[in-house]
Design a protein around this motif. Sequence first.
Motif, PDB file in Angstrom:
ATOM      1  N   GLY A  24       0.810  -1.228   0.000  1.00  0.00           N
ATOM      2  CA  GLY A  24       0.000   0.000   0.000  1.00  0.00           C
ATOM      3  C   GLY A  24       0.835   1.266   0.000  1.00  0.00           C
ATOM      4  O   GLY A  24       0.541   2.219  -0.743  1.00  0.00           O
ATOM      5  N   THR A  81       1.350 -14.233  12.151  1.00  0.00           N
ATOM      6  CA  THR A  81       1.223 -12.871  12.665  1.00  0.00           C
ATOM      7  C   THR A  81       1.141 -11.893  11.498  1.00  0.00           C
ATOM      8  O   THR A  81       1.754 -12.098  10.454  1.00  0.00           O
ATOM      9  N   GLY A  88       2.078  -1.303   8.243  1.00  0.00           N
ATOM     10  CA  GLY A  88       1.820  -2.750   8.227  1.00  0.00           C
ATOM     11  C   GLY A  88       3.004  -3.566   8.738  1.00  0.00           C
ATOM     12  O   GLY A  88       3.715  -3.164   9.665  1.00  0.00           O
ATOM     13  N   ASN A  93       8.742  -6.001  11.289  1.00  0.00           N
ATOM     14  CA  ASN A  93       9.452  -7.191  10.813  1.00  0.00           C
ATOM     15  C   ASN A  93      10.960  -7.095  11.024  1.00  0.00           C
ATOM     16  O   ASN A  93      11.471  -6.115  11.546  1.00  0.00           O
ATOM     17  N   LEU A  96      14.924  -8.220   6.907  1.00  0.00           N
ATOM     18  CA  LEU A  96      15.901  -9.014   6.138  1.00  0.00           C
ATOM     19  C   LEU A  96      15.522  -8.984   4.663  1.00  0.00           C
ATOM     20  O   LEU A  96      14.394  -9.328   4.291  1.00  0.00           O
ATOM     21  N   GLY A 239      -2.900  -7.061   2.758  1.00  0.00           N
ATOM     22  CA  GLY A 239      -2.114  -8.258   3.074  1.00  0.00           C
ATOM     23  C   GLY A 239      -2.858  -9.522   2.667  1.00  0.00           C
ATOM     24  O   GLY A 239      -4.043  -9.494   2.334  1.00  0.00           O
ATOM     25  N   GLN A 242      -6.161 -10.363   4.843  1.00  0.00           N
ATOM     26  CA  GLN A 242      -7.260  -9.383   4.868  1.00  0.00           C
ATOM     27  C   GLN A 242      -7.760  -9.008   3.472  1.00  0.00           C
ATOM     28  O   GLN A 242      -8.951  -8.723   3.310  1.00  0.00           O
ATOM     29  N   HIS A 418       5.290 -15.162   6.981  1.00  0.00           N
ATOM     30  CA  HIS A 418       5.288 -14.876   5.540  1.00  0.00           C
ATOM     31  C   HIS A 418       4.011 -15.439   4.930  1.00  0.00           C
ATOM     32  O   HIS A 418       3.857 -16.653   4.824  1.00  0.00           O
ATOM     33  N   ASN A 461      12.707 -14.360   2.190  1.00  0.00           N
ATOM     34  CA  ASN A 461      11.923 -13.308   2.852  1.00  0.00           C
ATOM     35  C   ASN A 461      11.252 -12.462   1.768  1.00  0.00           C
ATOM     36  O   ASN A 461      11.920 -11.968   0.854  1.00  0.00           O
ATOM     37  N   PRO A 462       9.932 -12.255   1.861  1.00  0.00           N
ATOM     38  CA  PRO A 462       9.187 -11.796   0.680  1.00  0.00           C
ATOM     39  C   PRO A 462       9.025 -10.292   0.466  1.00  0.00           C
ATOM     40  O   PRO A 462       8.587  -9.870  -0.596  1.00  0.00           O
TER      41      PRO A 462
HETATM   42  C1  LIG Z   1       7.046 -10.470  12.528  1.00  0.00           C
HETATM   43  C2  LIG Z   1       7.295 -10.390  11.048  1.00  0.00           C
HETATM   44  C3  LIG Z   1       8.604 -10.500  10.573  1.00  0.00           C
HETATM   45  C4  LIG Z   1       8.856 -10.431   9.194  1.00  0.00           C
HETATM   46  N1  LIG Z   1      10.149 -10.404   8.759  1.00  0.00           N
HETATM   47  C5  LIG Z   1      10.398 -10.167   7.434  1.00  0.00           C
HETATM   48  C6  LIG Z   1      11.724  -9.973   6.958  1.00  0.00           C
HETATM   49  O1  LIG Z   1      12.684  -9.952   7.732  1.00  0.00           O
HETATM   50  N2  LIG Z   1      11.908  -9.789   5.626  1.00  0.00           N
HETATM   51  C7  LIG Z   1      10.869  -9.795   4.725  1.00  0.00           C
HETATM   52  O2  LIG Z   1      11.108  -9.691   3.529  1.00  0.00           O
HETATM   53  N3  LIG Z   1       9.589  -9.953   5.157  1.00  0.00           N
HETATM   54  C8  LIG Z   1       9.333 -10.112   6.480  1.00  0.00           C
HETATM   55  N4  LIG Z   1       8.044 -10.213   6.926  1.00  0.00           N
HETATM   56  C9  LIG Z   1       6.954 -10.221   5.925  1.00  0.00           C
HETATM   57  C10 LIG Z   1       6.647  -8.816   5.390  1.00  0.00           C
HETATM   58  O3  LIG Z   1       6.468  -7.911   6.455  1.00  0.00           O
HETATM   59  C11 LIG Z   1       5.383  -8.931   4.529  1.00  0.00           C
HETATM   60  O4  LIG Z   1       5.645  -9.811   3.446  1.00  0.00           O
HETATM   61  C12 LIG Z   1       4.892  -7.609   3.970  1.00  0.00           C
HETATM   62  O5  LIG Z   1       4.734  -6.643   4.976  1.00  0.00           O
HETATM   63  C13 LIG Z   1       3.574  -7.837   3.245  1.00  0.00           C
HETATM   64  O6  LIG Z   1       3.125  -6.602   2.721  1.00  0.00           O
HETATM   65  P1  LIG Z   1       1.582  -6.366   2.420  1.00  0.00           P
HETATM   66  O7  LIG Z   1       1.465  -5.020   1.822  1.00  0.00           O
HETATM   67  O8  LIG Z   1       1.049  -7.533   1.696  1.00  0.00           O
HETATM   68  O9  LIG Z   1       0.847  -6.404   3.850  1.00  0.00           O
HETATM   69  P2  LIG Z   1       1.164  -5.658   5.201  1.00  0.00           P
HETATM   70  O10 LIG Z   1       2.526  -5.079   5.216  1.00  0.00           O
HETATM   71  O11 LIG Z   1       0.809  -6.637   6.278  1.00  0.00           O
HETATM   72  O12 LIG Z   1       0.137  -4.437   5.252  1.00  0.00           O
HETATM   73  C14 LIG Z   1      -1.250  -4.603   5.248  1.00  0.00           C
HETATM   74  C15 LIG Z   1      -1.877  -3.436   6.002  1.00  0.00           C
HETATM   75  O13 LIG Z   1      -3.245  -3.357   5.631  1.00  0.00           O
HETATM   76  C16 LIG Z   1      -4.006  -3.039   6.776  1.00  0.00           C
HETATM   77  N5  LIG Z   1      -5.377  -3.522   6.562  1.00  0.00           N
HETATM   78  C17 LIG Z   1      -5.752  -4.799   6.406  1.00  0.00           C
HETATM   79  N6  LIG Z   1      -7.084  -4.883   6.201  1.00  0.00           N
HETATM   80  C18 LIG Z   1      -7.552  -3.621   6.236  1.00  0.00           C
HETATM   81  C19 LIG Z   1      -8.856  -3.057   6.102  1.00  0.00           C
HETATM   82  N7  LIG Z   1      -9.950  -3.834   5.891  1.00  0.00           N
HETATM   83  N8  LIG Z   1      -8.991  -1.717   6.216  1.00  0.00           N
HETATM   84  C20 LIG Z   1      -7.901  -0.909   6.420  1.00  0.00           C
HETATM   85  N9  LIG Z   1      -6.653  -1.408   6.561  1.00  0.00           N
HETATM   86  C21 LIG Z   1      -6.474  -2.746   6.460  1.00  0.00           C
HETATM   87  C22 LIG Z   1      -3.294  -3.758   7.895  1.00  0.00           C
HETATM   88  O14 LIG Z   1      -3.618  -3.185   9.167  1.00  0.00           O
HETATM   89  C23 LIG Z   1      -1.833  -3.594   7.517  1.00  0.00           C
HETATM   90  O15 LIG Z   1      -1.264  -2.452   8.112  1.00  0.00           O
HETATM   91  C24 LIG Z   1       7.766 -10.299   8.283  1.00  0.00           C
HETATM   92  C25 LIG Z   1       6.455 -10.195   8.767  1.00  0.00           C
HETATM   93  C26 LIG Z   1       6.211 -10.223  10.140  1.00  0.00           C
HETATM   94  C27 LIG Z   1       4.796 -10.098  10.632  1.00  0.00           C
END
Ligand SMILES: Cc1cc2nc3c(=O)[nH]c(=O)nc-3n(C[C@H](O)[C@H](O)[C@H](O)COP(=O)(O)OP(=O)(O)OC[C@H]3O[C@@H](n4cnc5c(N)ncnc54)[C@H](O)[C@@H]3O)c2cc1C
Length: 501
Positions: A24, A81, A88, A93, A96, A239, A242, A418, A461-462
């Motif tokens: 986002g 998680t 987000g 995270n 990495l 994500g 969601q 992930h 790591n994605p």
């Molecule tokens: C503890 C942890 C450690 C990690 N370590 C790594 C790492 O070291 N290296 C790596 O490459 N990746 C890592 N990841 C994975 C990485 O963070 C994710 O792959 C990435 O953030 C995914 O991006 P995204 O945009 O799909 O979702 P997200 O980054 O999860 O963002 C989604 C956002 O949308 C919001 N949302 C959801 N539904 C709604 C709704 N209905 N209305 C309004 N807002 C909403 C959520 O609150 C969230 O803030 C880790 C993840 C976690 C949780």
Amino acid sequence: MSGLTASMPRLDAEVLIIGSGAGGATTAALLAEAGIDVLIVEEGPWVDQGSVTPFSLEQMDQQYRAGGVTVALGLPSIAYTEGRCAGGGTEVNSGLYFRPPVDVIERWSAQHRIRDLDPDALSVIAAEIEQALTVSTVPGRTTPASEILRDGAAALGWQHNEIPRWMAYPPGGDAVTGKRQSMTRTFLPRAFAAGARMIVDCRVDRLHMAGGTGRSAAVTFADGSTGVITFRDVIVCGGAIQSPALLQRSGIHGYIGRTLAVHPTVKLSARFRDEVNVPDDVPVHQVKEFAPDLSFGGSASHPGLVALALTDHWKAFSKSVVQWRQIAIYYAAITSEGRGWVRAIPGLRDPLVTYRLSHRDRQLLRSGLARLTLLMLEADAEEVYPSFRGAPIVRNRADIASMQQAFAVSKASVMTVHLCSSVPMGELPGRSGADSFGRVHGTSNVFVNDASLLPTAPGVNPQATVMAIAIRNARHFISSRSTTDTRSTTDTRNIKGHHER
Ligand SMILES: Cc1cc2nc3c(=O)[nH]c(=O)nc-3n(C[C@H](O)[C@H](O)[C@H](O)COP(=O)(O)OP(=O)(O)OC[C@H]3O[C@@H](n4cnc5c(N)ncnc54)[C@H](O)[C@@H]3O)c2cc1C
């Protein structure tokens, strides 16, 4: 910030972006910089980096969905998680960084018929990301917990690396002085500087559709008040859990939520003679000898998490909890063949998530835990506490055999951070949820641009892959639409939780 009364204005945006994480925030910055009127809506709060101790239970409480207690049901169930805050998952995270793997991109392009998905073009975007997030290795010494992975792998002749991170290190800094270059420090400020607006503490409940066209979004604020946001286009970036749930709640079904892919992990805690625990950081070394099937790395080892890990066989392990400073937690992660479902359930706020591991996944988790235990012994662990119910303490190589006999995946604490692939992109009829650039099939103006689009879990790591694909798709969106400035006249001072940056 100012609150809103019951007479909340009807908000409007040229493009509504739902979620402010890796997908986002990058999408918002690119669109705003192209002159498009962007409104970001984020369910979680804005939490300044540095105001909460990284990897602490307090952080889980404030910045994770459901305090980090979320589970995909199965045999075994898999704890997962998700970040739920501005930025987000990027805020919480490990940082990495892996470039999008060329072989994986080529396979996705061919097997999922994704148009113009070019590994070279993604590498160019990856270089932009590396610059924007100051991706780098640790300037000084890495932490003792990290060096255990390095030393154990070296003793066994296994391939290992220090993985770069999106961290900014001060001159003369070391592993624990880095500042995570998450979305609230990078792409969100860029989006604001280009005019994007953002509402935090506001959840999108559903999209109102007319035929295949999204018209508006029904939202609920943290205090329970509700509102409506109209838009020309909507880009869902919530994500991999969601986003499909929101689409389903909006009556969009298709190939949505049927192919969730994760990197399942099993873990262990290991106790050493010296103090190795760094509560507010994670190891930067990974062991890639058996990659992409199997990788080893280090987990957050805050004392609360050490105690939690030892509860798998509390009777046997509990006496060690007072020695938490000598204990660190490690994981074995697999690239899973299994798949999961995300299903929105009418009347419930959260979707039902299930995941089924394949036979090969189970075997890999078993051998992964045994090999990781061996690595710990080679790195001079005094005792290893594998995370499965009734596990024995491992003190030498002979104990590994009895540990393997006692192990069953159904007894293990399997978890993942992930999550991907729940709205896979591509042109395969009946096998993709969105087209080659993220437009949801069967809709004219509803897009997805987050981890959901990755056709499979990438085996590394994605986040960088999520961001690179999001930037590619955002550029395609911009080039295929008029960029005339039709900025909304909504008075943003009245938007609840609006962040002035
Ligand atoms: C503890 C942890 C450690 C990690 N370590 C790594 C790492 O070291 N290296 C790596 O490459 N990746 C890592 N990841 C994975 C990485 O963070 C994710 O792959 C990435 O953030 C995914 O991006 P995204 O945009 O799909 O979702 P997200 O980054 O999860 O963002 C989604 C956002 O949308 C919001 N949302 C959801 N539904 C709604 C709704 N209905 N209305 C309004 N807002 C909403 C959520 O609150 C969230 O803030 C880790 C993840 C976690 C949780």
